[in-house]
Design an enzyme around this catalytic site. Structure first.
Site, PDB file in Angstrom:
ATOM      1  N   GLY A  15      -1.053  -6.882  -1.548  1.00  0.00           N
ATOM      2  CA  GLY A  15      -1.441  -5.667  -2.228  1.00  0.00           C
ATOM      3  C   GLY A  15      -1.005  -6.097  -3.754  1.00  0.00           C
ATOM      4  N   CYS A  16      -1.509  -5.458  -4.494  1.00  0.00           N
ATOM      5  CA  CYS A  16      -1.323  -5.487  -5.939  1.00  0.00           C
ATOM      6  C   CYS A  16       0.256  -5.163  -6.251  1.00  0.00           C
ATOM      7  CB  CYS A  16      -2.453  -4.652  -6.956  1.00  0.00           C
ATOM      8  SG  CYS A  16      -2.499  -2.936  -6.383  1.00  0.00           S
ATOM      9  N   TYR A  17       0.568  -3.988  -5.988  1.00  0.00           N
ATOM     10  CA  TYR A  17       2.071  -3.578  -6.460  1.00  0.00           C
ATOM     11  C   TYR A  17       2.956  -4.735  -5.746  1.00  0.00           C
ATOM     12  CZ  TYR A  17       0.889   1.101  -8.068  1.00  0.00           C
ATOM     13  OH  TYR A  17       0.637   2.325  -8.826  1.00  0.00           O
ATOM     14  N   ALA A  18       2.623  -5.074  -4.406  1.00  0.00           N
ATOM     15  CA  ALA A  18       3.679  -5.997  -3.966  1.00  0.00           C
ATOM     16  C   ALA A  18       3.634  -7.343  -4.636  1.00  0.00           C
ATOM     17  CB  ALA A  18       3.161  -6.196  -2.348  1.00  0.00           C
TER      18      ALA A  18
END
Lengths: 351, 351, 351, 351
Positions: free
Chosen positions: B155-158
């Site tokens: 994921g992007c945040y991850a």
């Protein structure tokens, strides 16, 4: 001092900046004020009369010239002076007013800190004399009672951060050494001065941190926090600029003290703010910047995460209203015994 | 697998979303790819042929129809499949490919978590079968070696959070229970679906927190952090939406472990990333979102404040590139042994 | 000149401005170019070596220093020079190159106008000598054949306006004295120079006209229109700045000539552009600025309103690509006989 | 009707939309109004009581429920009704009020056009009965005298366009068949309804034309222009959406009639507006959208280009104030004989 009903004449020094212009707009709507005089400080373009509209074209229906800044004349003409000049410049300009105990609401940072050494450290300028500093009150409105005649209006970041933290610090609900503030701000907070970091192409579609560990609002936050709880060593405070014109969001993180509960946190906020017309509490949700745009409100929401034992508080303000000109009017109202909300907008600007 | 020089044919399932459209654009420039087939998944508008340009008008020079999604045909036609369908939908669609060990780069969240219970808890949906989950590799490119044929793209945040934290966690430079992430994101991360929180009038001149303590990227961050240091209990993670279309900034705060120094932190980052072409380190300053816009870079800066003993790390990415389609291409390159940077832009978009 | 396949070395003078930086980024991806030299012109900070990254922090992985500007050395080192210095400065700098017929793509306005008096009138500067002006070709790519070695790349407004008008003017479908252009532009067109009109607080949530009847792109538009139809007396041309970083939309209004029809208009556009890879026609709808963002496309749509007898044409470009650096690369390709699209992005940036 | 000094109670139908919410905010500050009742129209969520704050979270200090819409009760309770429901819905809802000649300020388009066939043609809905239409006055405030009890508040585009054109049309300074309006608008004009064209990712960094030759404000503009000059055949009118929340800029182009001069144009504007407190004239410069943001002003600037013989007029308004709720309050003031400026902000919001 003055009784409600009395009509007043006030002056503004520095009405051409963002805070000053908003202040002028608010004061034109204030029912107790009959006349507003605008002053330009002497060491800038001395021989040319400037008009407000030269620097604020949106005010094209206002035909007000900037009068020369002559302290004695101002004290004879006006009942109160609002000062919206930059830090460093304000210091000397306000000396005659302090000397004569003339009422001043000062939006700059020059008289906020009691300790001249702190001023020197954070502002990198020569501080005012210590005996002048003792004549000023730090004007966080919600905690200001029986103010002195010189009110040092708080900084925008400090207002949001302190209002968000106050109840939890006063009631010792946080681990004192764990407070971290991630504050986001719009661009107008940096003022009108031309600089690369104010350009549209740099701000638009961007976000960036600045003044890492060096923001000059940190010492006024600490000064006030220490009044409430001297055991707080310091706070970690960062500032991130986001692409909006107005608005500050202070996101505050801290480890909860033992035996905390959501109910205790709620109680603390209610206890502090149940009589504060400009603090609006949201217990279960977080406020947005738009919730307060164009208003003097500080909206505060919180969340307690038992898994991480972290309390998250979000406090939002309009940096030019509650963070500057709005709080100045609120403090003016307190100084003169007017209803706290007089002359301030009842509702935010929506959408 | 394939040797460099070999020309490949690939498929994209879900090219009409933001990530899928960016992925298509990247793959058209990839020198090893000769043909791209676009597929629409079956349970949506079955009887009408749609074109990519219907949903991405900016691609008006592309005349590609969406082909029906028939797994067996795809496996016969293409060498590799990119899957950019939403979480929950991907799970069943990908089963036949996993069963036959066909190469897939999956941009959704369905196969990232090894523990089906975690998936159920955070995604509020039925998880894939555990034996399928074991067939997938979590594809944080900078830490991915000899990947399996099924790569679950992070994921992007991850991505931003893990790349920012990795060196400090691997070298145990942080107090494990003190990690707080204040992540800011642009709007495109929420996808194309119409919702009140995506409207211009709500986003513009605003900022707001969402999914408090509930963001579905938290468990994949913890899963990966636990590989590096099982002693980290959990992290505190908030997400704030800011008015930009693209970009994620993960601002990470943590108490420093004893005997930390700026030099040790620098060494840790260099140690982790000196061979990573897409990680750009800034030791003394913090990166901005614009620094990485339109690129696959993750720019990382840090600061150590001895007064608060807090390390601040800022990691920025373009959420649709390094946070989605760009990392998918990077993983594709790793899977096939191509140079990691093949087909990815060399420079961010400026200004 | 050079045959396809030949590898070239090129120079850029002025790579630190917006157009120059985009140009650098494009040229790094150009398959026929093996080396790019960056030059800083002499009369600015002569004794200090500057790096590209000093002014374009997003290019932090590029370690290119600006070399001193010594024309003779450049002509010995490079095969071609791109010049992205401002109007007024370019004039003298390019004289040695013109004198030796060295290939130059000039992005400034200095050599676009054939008539020195026009230059003087609109640029308020001394013009280049007339015999130098005759050595330059006006490089509107779609209408440029067998270019001379000195190509004066068109202005951004001129490119959108001329491409939108060309077919209708060439086929005399408009009343010559009725053409009105309402052009909207993003902020990056004004360059990096600090000025009040570039500040975020002024641009954000705003729109304003500027350079009323005085925009310096008017004479180059008229010069080219007169080549196509000398009977056009002049055009009415206004420029409105809108709050976007990139993009130009030229909305063109004109009364239709007698016997016009939608079919005739369509034919005219197809006739002009059926072999132009960077012009995308939309007959029934109007393009948006986003349709071309990050690409070298000019998207054109039109509408004929029989009630008012007005033809409306909308032409959109990315002002830094098709309006500057992109068209410069396209002209470079034309000069050297490379495929027109070489090194230019195949798709716009979306979303 | 009412004398100044009388205190009034008013109702708002449709306070949860953008215009309605702004109207509510204005009316809370109106010194002649003591009570505001909010009504929800019956055919939407009949069995559940809704609050204003449910749809306008920024108004969290207001605890007003929406009352059921019962015309007879409203006419007994309130002195005047403001109606801010959408076109098509308003028509039937207002019939009982028209029948009883109850004072209504209607912000919708349903009663603006006198000719039912025009309504049908442009709104694609069934028109109100002709005898009802005759009971309504078109409320362009600056030209409204002795209004009837039913005031159809003008559309936002119509307000800017008509105020910009009026003096020139009244004094026949333009060629009647040459008028072209290029109107730019912010997003809030399209209302709160979820649609792809309102999404942030589509609006941000974009500009686009919509409703080509089909905007429903065209017929009300023509109806009013024909009152002033029946020889105008029609106008060419386009609408371009730009990425701002609030604001309309109408850029008006027309060929000048013979013997025109700048002095004559100036005189015409002064003649029309010297007694209009909400029209601010700028003879030599053009206003910006920010000049009127948050205010009820219409700022107008013009330019005459003798080379093209084109007069350019730029009129800007805040679409939710002068273009909707502000003009509604201005009309309310006119209807009741209050000072025209009562309850309206004296200054725009700056910055």
């Amino acid at each position: 001092m003055n009784l409600e009903g009395e009509q007043m004449r006030v002056g503004i020094l520095g009405a051409t900046g963002y805070s000053g212009a908003v202040l002028f707009s608010l004061l034109t709507q204030h029912p107790q004020i009959t006349k507003i005089d605008l002053y330009g400080h002497a060491n800038r373009e001395p021989d040319r009369r400037r008009s407000l509209v030269d620097e604020v074209p949106a005010y094209s229906n206002i035909h007000a010239q900037l009068l020369p800044f002559i302290p004695q004349t101002i004290m004879e003409t006006d009942d109160c002076l609002f000062c919206a000049t930059p830090a460093g410049i304000t210091k000397d300009l306000m000396e005659p007013f302090i000397a004569q105990n003339f009422p001043v609401i000062d939006l700059s940072g020059d008289y906020r800190l009691k300790d001249p050494l702190q001023y020197k450290k954070w502002y990198h300028k020569e501080p005012p004399a210590e005996q002048l500093l003792t004549k000023a009150d730090y004007g966080l409105s919600e905690f200001l009672n029986h103010p002195k005649n010189y009110i040092a209006n708080p900084g925008c970041y400090a207002t949001a951060t302190l209002l968000g933290l106050a109840p939890l610090v006063l009631e010792k609900l946080l681990e004192p050494d764990s407070i971290i503030v991630d504050a986001k701000s719009g661009v107008s907070g940096a003022g009108k001065k031309l600089q690369p970091s104010n350009q549209y192409t740099f701000i638009n579609e961007n976000a960036f941190l600045y003044k890492i560990n060096e923001h000059q609002h940190i010492p006024e936050i600490m000064q006030q926090l220490h009044k409430w709880d001297p055991t707080i060593p310091t706070i970690h405070f960062t500032t991130t600029l986001i692409p909006v014109t107005r608005g500050i969001m202070a996101t505050i993180y801290a480890k909860a003290a033992p035996q905390i509960s959501v109910a205790k946190i709620q109680e603390a906020y209610l206890h502090s703010y149940s009589h504060s017309p400009f603090v609006r509490l949201r217990n279960e949700t977080f406020p947005t910047i738009q919730d307060v745009k164009g208003s003097n409100y500080c909206d505060i929401g919180f969340n307690y995460n038992p898994q991480t034992n972290v309390v998250t508080v979000v406090a939002v303000i309009d940096n030019l209203l509650k963070g500057a000109a709005g709080q100045a009017v609120q403090n003016f109202n307190k100084l003169y015994g007017f209803e706290e909300t007089t002359g301030l907008p009842a509702l935010p600007s929506f959408p």
